[in-house]
Every structure is written in C-alpha cells, then in structure tokens.
Design a protein around this motif. Structure first.
Motif: not given
Lengths: 84, 84
Positions: A2, A45-47, A82, B31-36
């Motif tokens: 995060k 929130d980054l993967g 995460r 595309a890595e970003v899951h949530e903002v």
C-alpha cells in the motif's frame, strides 16, 4: 504494497482553497491556525511487493496522471507490504 | 507545530473518484493498481507548541469543518514543532 501519494500546490503557487479554509477556521474560533495548505491524498493498493519497483511506478503515475507537476508537488510514502 | 490532516471516504462508502482514477491508471498502462481511494489532505501550521493541545484542536477542527464525519474518516499527524 500500500502507498499514499500526497499532492500539494507548489510553495510558490497561491493556494486559494487553503486560504479560504484558514479564514473559515478563524471565523469559527480557531484563530491559532497560521496557514493551511489544501491538497489531495491518494491511497493506492499496488499488486507489487518490491519497494523499489513500487516507488518507480508511483513516481510515473504522479508524473502522468495524479499530479500536475507544473503547479503541484507530490510526495510518495510506502505504507505496508500486502498480507504482511 | 505543523500537522497534517487526511480525510478519506469511510471504508463502507463508495468512492467513485477513486474508482475513476483506478480506471484511468489502468487505461494508461498501470494495471498493477488494485484499488485507489481518493481523499483530501490539509497541512496546517498551528501557533501551538503543545502536542496534546494541538491534537485536541485538530480533532475539533475536523469534527466542525475539515471532515464530514457522516461519510468521511480523518487522520491527524503532528509533523514538527515550529522553529525546531
């Protein structure tokens, strides 16, 4: 991982929103406040679990979308890995 | 004393601005970003040097003006003592 990105108007740029908030706070009794700067905050929130790569990605996102670097400065904070 | 107040939509509240930013980031290649989550950040310069009193004042400012506590959460960080 995060991360938090904070975007503020550059120091040399006028910040009318901050000034208005300072005035409103003074009117409701908070005269102690000398200055307010108003900005934006994004929690992402980054993967991606590698801190170096996350930092590089976030800087690229700021330059391309999150901040207008002509009039704004940005600050990147990595918050936590995460699932840790 | 300088402080930062961050105001975010509550977890259980929809955040359409954050969702739009996530979509925009995905479209330009992140595309890595899951949530903002998109929020506001205020940097305040207080004429108060006592941390306890500064915290109390900031909480009162959040409750009265800076945040809408029905739909938003706030977080207070004390950053530094002035002239230190």
């Amino acid at each position: 991982m995060k991360a938090r990105v904070t975007v503020y108007p550059r120091r040399e740029i006028l910040d009318p929103q901050g000034k208005a908030i300072r005035g409103a706070l003074a009117r409701i009794g908070f005269a102690e406040v000398h200055e307010v700067r108003a900005g934006k905050s994004f929690e992402l929130d980054l993967g991606v679990d590698d801190a170096q790569r996350a930092g590089d990605l976030l800087a690229a996102m700021c330059e391309k979308l999150l901040a207008n670097t002509v009039v704004e400065d940005y600050e990147i904070e990595l918050l936590e890995v995460r699932n840790a």
